[in-house]
Design an enzyme around this catalytic site. Structure first.
Site, PDB file in Angstrom:
ATOM      1  N   HIS A   1       0.858  -1.192   0.000  1.00  0.00           N
ATOM      2  CA  HIS A   1       0.000   0.000   0.000  1.00  0.00           C
ATOM      3  C   HIS A   1       0.889   1.236   0.000  1.00  0.00           C
ATOM      4  O   HIS A   1       1.063   1.904   1.010  1.00  0.00           O
ATOM      5  CB  HIS A   1      -0.924  -0.002   1.207  1.00  0.00           C
ATOM      6  CG  HIS A   1      -2.001   1.027   1.149  1.00  0.00           C
ATOM      7  ND1 HIS A   1      -3.241   0.832   1.705  1.00  0.00           N
ATOM      8  CD2 HIS A   1      -2.047   2.268   0.611  1.00  0.00           C
ATOM      9  CE1 HIS A   1      -3.995   1.903   1.509  1.00  0.00           C
ATOM     10  NE2 HIS A   1      -3.274   2.795   0.853  1.00  0.00           N
TER      11      HIS A   1
ATOM     12  N   HIS B   1       1.725   4.898  -1.715  1.00  0.00           N
ATOM     13  CA  HIS B   1       1.457   6.060  -2.557  1.00  0.00           C
ATOM     14  C   HIS B   1       2.810   6.552  -3.066  1.00  0.00           C
ATOM     15  O   HIS B   1       3.630   7.020  -2.269  1.00  0.00           O
ATOM     16  CB  HIS B   1       0.790   7.177  -1.759  1.00  0.00           C
ATOM     17  CG  HIS B   1      -0.579   6.841  -1.250  1.00  0.00           C
ATOM     18  ND1 HIS B   1      -1.717   7.491  -1.698  1.00  0.00           N
ATOM     19  CD2 HIS B   1      -1.002   5.940  -0.336  1.00  0.00           C
ATOM     20  CE1 HIS B   1      -2.772   7.000  -1.066  1.00  0.00           C
ATOM     21  NE2 HIS B   1      -2.360   6.056  -0.235  1.00  0.00           N
TER      22      HIS B   1
ATOM     23  N   HIS C   1     -10.694   3.286  -5.339  1.00  0.00           N
ATOM     24  CA  HIS C   1     -10.606   4.237  -4.227  1.00  0.00           C
ATOM     25  C   HIS C   1     -11.835   5.132  -4.220  1.00  0.00           C
ATOM     26  O   HIS C   1     -12.275   5.629  -5.255  1.00  0.00           O
ATOM     27  CB  HIS C   1      -9.342   5.091  -4.355  1.00  0.00           C
ATOM     28  CG  HIS C   1      -8.978   5.800  -3.088  1.00  0.00           C
ATOM     29  ND1 HIS C   1      -9.701   6.871  -2.604  1.00  0.00           N
ATOM     30  CD2 HIS C   1      -7.967   5.598  -2.205  1.00  0.00           C
ATOM     31  CE1 HIS C   1      -9.151   7.299  -1.482  1.00  0.00           C
ATOM     32  NE2 HIS C   1      -8.095   6.544  -1.212  1.00  0.00           N
TER      33      HIS C   1
ATOM     34  N   HIS D   1      -6.622  13.768   2.162  1.00  0.00           N
ATOM     35  CA  HIS D   1      -7.778  13.653   1.268  1.00  0.00           C
ATOM     36  C   HIS D   1      -8.309  15.003   0.808  1.00  0.00           C
ATOM     37  O   HIS D   1      -9.464  15.120   0.402  1.00  0.00           O
ATOM     38  CB  HIS D   1      -8.863  12.799   1.931  1.00  0.00           C
ATOM     39  CG  HIS D   1      -8.451  11.364   2.045  1.00  0.00           C
ATOM     40  ND1 HIS D   1      -8.492  10.499   0.981  1.00  0.00           N
ATOM     41  CD2 HIS D   1      -7.918  10.669   3.078  1.00  0.00           C
ATOM     42  CE1 HIS D   1      -8.026   9.324   1.361  1.00  0.00           C
ATOM     43  NE2 HIS D   1      -7.666   9.409   2.627  1.00  0.00           N
TER      44      HIS D   1
ATOM     45  N   ASP E   1       0.688   2.613   3.687  1.00  0.00           N
ATOM     46  CA  ASP E   1      -0.070   3.812   3.284  1.00  0.00           C
ATOM     47  C   ASP E   1       0.855   5.027   3.288  1.00  0.00           C
ATOM     48  O   ASP E   1       0.525   6.098   3.796  1.00  0.00           O
ATOM     49  CB  ASP E   1      -1.276   4.036   4.196  1.00  0.00           C
ATOM     50  CG  ASP E   1      -2.410   4.793   3.508  1.00  0.00           C
ATOM     51  OD1 ASP E   1      -2.218   5.232   2.364  1.00  0.00           O
ATOM     52  OD2 ASP E   1      -3.481   4.950   4.114  1.00  0.00           O
TER      53      ASP E   1
END
Length: 570
Positions: free
Chosen positions: A136, A138, A221, A322, A362
């Site tokens: 995971h 990014h 997502h 986000h 993450d």
């Protein structure tokens, strides 16, 4: 006449043997050596006056006659398959043999030949594990690779294009042009890597071109719209091409509730990211999906383990990651809906039960790429202290628990993403992506990291020093991180469709491309080694209390964790 030495002297000289116990870092986790494949009195060790010398432990045999490229001597292997001591022979960048090394002309029972062309890595007193696999990631900054490699991670799977806002929030690389550029960049990064394409679409065409362009999986997502139609379509494309799907579900329940998402799965295999929900997913009950045989449930490390600071740090992290605004009440409500102490506490226990199968980072998007391994073992330590020994552990050691937790970041993510034929365990035939640890620094700071059988990074002192150890001593890139050694010792995972279309030549990359295999119907929760429990799950929609098979899952946050400030001054 054989000589007798004390157990302590033996361990100091040749490393621990059967019955000896080793503490992992500063945790309360104790592992015990289960078996020893070396031979007492015939141990091989390098150094002045030691065994591995011409005509003694070193034979006259050439590489062509069976001598290894490298031998790791007297290593304590910690793997999902067991905890045992052995010599490890490496050839052509792979684990060729695990057993007893030496000179077959002078020693009995030799399976691993040491010759004049063999390099030696002293494994005495070291723990050897498979390199960690972070599924995971990014890809926000290439510097993540340095942090990950220096933490013992040898494979990163994820998506992105750099610090673009889509990447800051979602783990996918959109479109064939971006995928090609990202894969081209991997030629400069010492790491095995795989790319997720964006999976959010209700028609197959755009997803198919991303898989053909080199995506080894697809990522759904919520920030791109995780609707039942998109889920169904993405899984259909994945089934056709044999690639995995990872999912971050709909926190706001706009496109449907958790039942609608489960219905859209239609029993097909899927990797559920941050299954507890603080990282995203149907509020408040996404955690329920860990009970189903087609769901491969994972955690990301910001909620690992549950501490007194976990809740407080999450709100600001979530707002940044986000693209939310503290000036908009709806954005704040969205963030707060994801952070629940009840489900985070339950997550600790579900990992300890083996109901959650994978841990990932993450990276830079609510998680810390260099702390995946640390957070995994902190969780194991917290659970031992709060829940005691596992039923499958024998008195006096935590071997079963250690094997369960190491599987969460080695073999299980490898199985989930179709990479287990190459990586994920200390096993003959697999790539020699190995990490050596001093037991006192286990899980925190590696002693050496090998990629494809060559040293990629290790602690090193002043390069102008007369010996390798003068301060400042810190982890530095080694020869395996440079030039064509880099591209010949690490690989890029892609789809078989990309291989069939000649992707390597098409985009002009030097790294070897390897296809993922068996990611769909051939695997499921039953495939998650030591982590395949499927308890009946319930979540109270008002109190958020979590029950597994009717038992309330709750635990207290801790205010002190191991593997933390004792190891990091700055």
């Amino acid at each position: 006449m054989p000589a007798r030495i004390s157990r302590a002297t033996y361990a100091q000289m040749f490393g621990p043997t059967v019955g000896d116990k080793v503490r992992l870092a500063d945790t309360d986790l104790i592992i015990e050596v289960e078996r020893d494949l070396t031979t007492y009195g015939e141990e091989v060790k390098f150094g002045g006056g030691k065994v591995i010398r011409d005509g003694m432990g070193q034979s006259q045999l050439s590489r062509a006659e069976g001598a290894m490229d490298t031998v790791i001597t007297n290593a304590l292997i910690l793997d999902h398959s067991g905890i045992y001591k052995a010599d490890i022979g490496l050839l052509d960048g792979r684990i060729a043999l695990i057993g007893k090394a030496g000179n077959p002309d002078t020693q009995p029972g030799i399976s691993i030949i040491i010759g004049p062309g063999t390099e030696i890595i002293a494994g005495e007193g070291k723990i050897v594990t498979a390199g960690g696999i972070d599924t995971h990631v990014h890809f926000i900054s290439p510097q993540q690779v340095d942090e990950a490699l220096n933490a013992g991670i040898t494979c990163m799977v994820g998506g992105g294009t750099g610090p673009a806002h889509g990447t800051l929030a979602t783990t996918c690389t959109p479109g064939p042009w971006h995928i090609a550029r990202l894969i081209q960049s991997f030629d400069g990064l010492p790491m095995n890597i795989g790319v997720f394409g964006k999976g959010n679409a209700s028609l197959p065409g755009a997803l198919e071109e991303m898989v053909r362009a080199g995506a080894c999986g697809l990522k759904l997502h919520e920030d791109w719209g995780c609707t039942p139609a998109a889920i169904d379509n993405c899984l259909s494309v994945a089934d056709h091409f044999d690639v995995q799907v990872a999912i971050h579900t709909d926190t706001l329940n706009e496109g449907g509730f958790v039942e609608d998402t489960l219905n859209a799965f239609k029993g097909r295999t899927i990797h559920s990211f941050h299954t507890e929900g603080a990282g995203g997913g149907h509020a408040p009950d996404i955690i329920r999906v860990c009970q189903y045989p087609n769901v491969l449930p994972a955690s990301t490390n910001p909620t690992r383990p549950y501490t007194v600071n976990t809740i407080a740090e999450h709100l600001d992290m979530l707002m940044v990651c986000h693209h939310l605004s503290p000036a908009i009440p709806e954005d704040i409500a969205f963030a707060e809906s994801r952070i629940r102490k009840e489900t985070i506490a339950a997550e600790d226990i579900l990992h300890d039960m083996g109901a959650f199968s994978i841990i990932s980072s993450d990276s830079q998007a609510m998680g810390r790429v260099g702390e995946m391994i640390i957070r995994c073992w902190q969780t194991a330590d917290k659970m031992k202290k709060q829940r005691g020994s596992l039923p499958d552990d024998r008195p006096g050691n935590d071997n079963y628990r250690a094997r369960r937790y190491i599987a969460k970041y080695t073999i299980n993510p490898a199985i989930a993403h179709g990479m287990a034929h190459e990586i994920g365990s200390v096993e003959v035939g697999k790539r020699a992506d190995l990490v050596l640890w001093n037991s006192a620094f286990f899980g925190v700071k590696p002693d050496m990291v090998l990629l494809g059988g060559w040293i990629a990074t290790a602690p090193m002192g002043d390069a102008n020093g007369s010996i390798p150890t003068p301060q400042p001593m810190h982890t530095r890139p080694m020869f395996g991180s440079f030039g064509k050694a880099l591209t010949n010792t690490s690989i890029t995972f892609v789809s078989q469709a990309a291989m069939d279309e000649g992707l390597r030549e098409k985009i002009g990359v030097d790294k070897q491309l390897v296809a993922v295999v068996n990611t769909r119907g051939g695997i499921g929760k039953h495939s998650m080694i030591l982590n395949n429990a499927m308890p009946q799950m319930e979540v109270d929609p008002e109190t958020y209390e979590v029950r597994a098979d009717g038992e309330l899952l709750t635990c207290e946050p801790v205010d002190v964790v191991p593997m933390a400030q004792r190891y990091f001054l700055f």
